[in-house]
Scaffold this active site. Structure first.
Site, short mmCIF file in Angstrom:
data_model
loop_
_atom_site.label_atom_id
_atom_site.label_comp_id
_atom_site.label_asym_id
_atom_site.label_seq_id
_atom_site.Cartn_x
_atom_site.Cartn_y
_atom_site.Cartn_z
N HIS A 50 0.82 -1.21 0.00
CA HIS A 50 0.00 0.00 0.00
C HIS A 50 0.86 1.27 0.00
CE1 HIS A 50 -3.81 2.09 0.65
NE2 HIS A 50 -3.20 2.85 1.53
N HIS A 81 -10.38 2.64 -0.10
CA HIS A 81 -10.52 2.16 1.27
C HIS A 81 -11.34 0.88 1.21
CE1 HIS A 81 -10.05 3.91 5.55
NE2 HIS A 81 -8.88 3.80 4.96
#
Length: 735
Positions: A51, A97
């Site tokens: 990420h 998200h």
């Protein structure tokens, strides 16, 4: 370093729990020359996960076009920045998200909105709009309804309370998202071109200041969770989901913009993924400086927090700044006025070391540049997706009449009205929304006008799975079309690349192919990528999502009063089709939802035609030659026609051109096409001939039905009922 008490021993199991592979841990040992502390292991886990480090995608992302004369800041900062003239800049970015939203839909989606808003105002911009792109599982899956309800409520709850309109986006349903929904959030802000703020620290001995809300234990390992696929333990990861407070974020926005205006800030960084760790390391590393942090000074809302917890917490509504020393008291007074925490937690140093102290002990002492620069970069093996054969339109036997097929498609989960979703969002707050959700692109006025922005978010995942290269091109081309259809000049895009596990060659092949397609389209259309996000490992128990490279597009209109909508404006106007039609049915919604076949090559994208046709439509809008415009995409011409007819309850009388089977003509998904209406069809035809743009007349507006010559007419009122019914009925539950 001396042994630190009360920290667990580093074991192979602990290393694996932190998402680090054995060879990556050996790389850490070689880099620092010793066994890391537990806190250091957490820091490496945060900085080296997928990420934050983009270790599987970085070498491919470097091939994307990111520059243009109007680009002020491309990828590498909190958000991208483009110049729109008159001393103004647009600041925008899209983020995902996904994993948090599956575990805790409301807070996962809400904090996704909060995070992307901070990315924008960190750059010195005031947010003016948000968009979202949502992908959910099959409607029949037992979790889908609750995920939709929670995610939509979270987006609305945060955006509405913060005070920024959510003006557009998309929602899709597909069984491939059953175990891993996607929540992509995009934020757009306006700043002055000479007042953009960046994250690189400068100057030795400068105070590093913690701003905003207090630190808690929420969100620990959030970035690491986003870098791993889901298994049976997904519910156990609930504590890693952050908790948002939109009212605190609104205070943080105003305080940040005020101290920026007071010229207090040297550098600023949002505490997003990996929290204090990532923000402090990036600020120091970008400025070729070291950073020393004293965690005893960090405002905490929970007692007894360890250094490890403070460094990895992803508590929301927090910022890290490097301030001008002579402005420290002024900055503190501003933050105290807004009721926010303000604490000097460290200083910049010349050492290029990242030093973390807590309780009188050194908890971490690491080379700051190498924390980012030495993260693994993988050139992962990939297998290209096998080419699929085109579908011969004549080989597809229509199981329904054209009228019945239109009714089935317009009432389907993929094409039905999204009103149930967007009516939960405040899309008019701030008073600048010109075109609301439901059209090709949202239009938002810039300040008092006349300038306006057009905003869109698009992708067609079924195309991307069948042919990642063409699917990547098509996602960019559709964003381009949506902006042109409202009269905007496309300027730049942001992307959110959502894929499965990159360690599987076929998934990596999808990612590589899509990036290649996005890059080719962006170059051909002068549509550079200025920001973005990569979200990998979106799969559960080995089942990956559809490859979903969401494209967020931004365009500019010189005069918002000349923006175009898709609705028919009156009767007796010519309905014209811009672009060529061959009846491409491969991967179409007609083939899937009407014929029950998911197969074939997606429609190819001719980028030269996309550019020529888009510029032609934009010229027609500018010159007032047309009264409505709509791009032709999912569902083909007949669905687009219905979408133009329903808003004003004005029908259409049309005929099927010779040479193509009727079902293929009306439901094929050929690219580079628009439907427009014009009072003077001959004038538009002359302009099209001069521009070498294909144009045919389908018929005229009028009546209260969609009437195709030789077919049963479909009443507009009936269509509207089908269109508006499915989603509210589904969300109301069974029975």
């Amino acid at each position: 370093m001396s042994v630190i008490r009360n920290e667990p021993a580093i074991t192979p199991e602990l290393i694996a729990d932190h998402g680090l592979k054995p060879d990556e841990y050996e790389r850490i040992i070689k880099l620092i020359g010793r066994t890391p502390t537990f806190t250091e292991l957490g820091i490496f886990s945060a900085m080296w996960n997928e990420h934050c480090s983009y270790k599987s995608s970085k070498i491919h992302l470097r091939t994307l076009p990111t520059k243009a004369p109007w680009v002020i800041q491309g990828p590498g900062e909190n958000a991208g920045v483009i110049d729109i003239g008159d001393g103004l800049a647009v600041v925008f970015k899209m983020e995902s998200h996904n994993h948090p939203s599956y575990i805790e839909p409301y807070q996962g989606a809400a904090t996704g909105v909060g995070g992307i808003l901070r990315d924008v105002f960190t750059m010195g911009a005031r947010p003016i709009a948000c968009l979202d792109a949502l992908s959910f599982g099959d409607p029949s899956h037992p979790r889908t309804r609750s995920l939709v309800a929670g995610v939509v409520a979270g987006i609305g709850g945060y955006g509405n309370s913060f005070g920024v309109p959510t003006v557009g986006g998309e929602v899709r349903f597909d069984r491939r998202y059953d175990g891993n929904c996607l929540v992509n959030a995009m934020a757009v802000g306006i700043a002055e071109t000479d007042k953009i703020f960046y994250s690189a620290a400068s100057g030795v001995g400068m105070p590093i200041v913690y701003l905003g809300s207090k630190t808690g234990r929420d969100g620990i390992h959030g970035a690491s969770m986003a870098s791993a696929e889901f298994g049976a333990d997904a519910e156990e990861k609930r504590p890693t989901v952050q908790v948002g407070d939109p009212f605190s974020e609104k205070l943080l926005l105003e305080a940040c913009l005020e101290i920026m205006a007071a010229d207090c800030v040297i550098a600023i960084q949002d505490m997003g993924a990996a929290g204090l760790t990532c923000s402090a390391v990036e600020m120091g590393a970008k400025g070729d400086l070291g950073v020393t942090l004293d965690l005893d000074q960090v405002p905490c809302r929970e007692t007894g927090m360890s250094a490890y917890e403070m460094m990895l917490s992803e508590s929301q509504e927090r910022m890290l700044m490097v301030l001008k020393p002579d402005k420290q008291k002024e900055a503190e007074a501003i933050f105290r006025k807004w009721g926010l925490d303000f604490a000097v937690v460290g200083h910049t140093t010349p050492t290029k070391r990242f030093l973390v102290r807590h309780g009188g002990a050194v908890m971490a002492d690491l080379p700051i540049k190498e924390l980012g620069d030495e993260a693994p970069v993988y050139d992962r093996p990939f297998r290209e997706t096998a080419a699929k054969a085109a579908i011969d339109p004549a080989s597809v036997k229509p199981p329904l009449t054209l009228a019945d097929a239109l009714e089935k498609l317009i009432a389907s989960p993929q094409l039905c009205s999204r009103r149930w979703v967007f009516e939960q969002y405040d899309h008019v707050i701030l008073g600048n929304t010109i075109q609301r959700p439901g059209g090709d692109a949202a239009v938002v006025r810039v300040n008092e006008g006349p300038k306006a922005l057009a905003l869109t978010a698009d992708v067609t995942p079924r195309y991307c799975e069948a042919d990642p290269f063409e699917g990547g091109k098509q996602a960019v081309a559709e964003a381009w079309r949506n902006l042109n259809a409202v009269g905007a000049r496309p300027l730049a895009l942001t992307d959110n690349l959502n894929f499965g596990n990159p360690e599987r060659p076929q998934i990596m092949g999808q990612l590589v192919g899509a990036i290649r397609g996005i890059g080719e389209a962006a170059r051909a259309l002068d549509f550079p990528i200025v920001s973005g996000n990569v979200s990998l490992y979106n799969e559960t128990n080995g089942t990956a999502i559809l490859p979903t490279p969401t494209i967020g597009g931004v365009g500019v209109l010189d005069d918002f009063t000349r923006s175009m909508t898709l609705a028919f404006k009156g009767e007796g106007q010519a309905i014209l089709l811009v672009g060529e039609t061959e009846g491409r049915l491969g991967q179409s919604l007609y083939l899937r939802d009407v014929c029950g076949r998911e197969e074939g090559a997606p429609p190819p994208v001719d980028l030269a035609a996309e550019r020529r046709h888009g510029e032609f439509v934009r010229m027609l809008i500018r010159d007032g030659a047309i009264t409505a415009a709509h791009d032709v995409s999912d569902g083909g011409i007949l669905v687009a026609l219905a979408e133009m007819a329903m808003p004003g309850k004005i029908g259409a009388v049309v005929a099927t051109p010779a040479g193509i089977p009727a079902h293929a003509f009306w439901f094929g998904e050929d690219q580079a096409r628009y439907l427009v209406t014009a009072p003077d069809a001959d004038a538009v035809a002359r302009l099209a001939k001069a521009a070498a743009v294909p144009l045919i007349r389908l018929g005229a507006t009028g009546g209260r039905a969609i009437a195709i010559e030789g077919e049963r007419p479909v009443a507009i009122d009936e269509l509207r009922e089908w269109f508006e019914h499915w989603l509210p009925a589904y969300m109301a539950g069974p029975g």
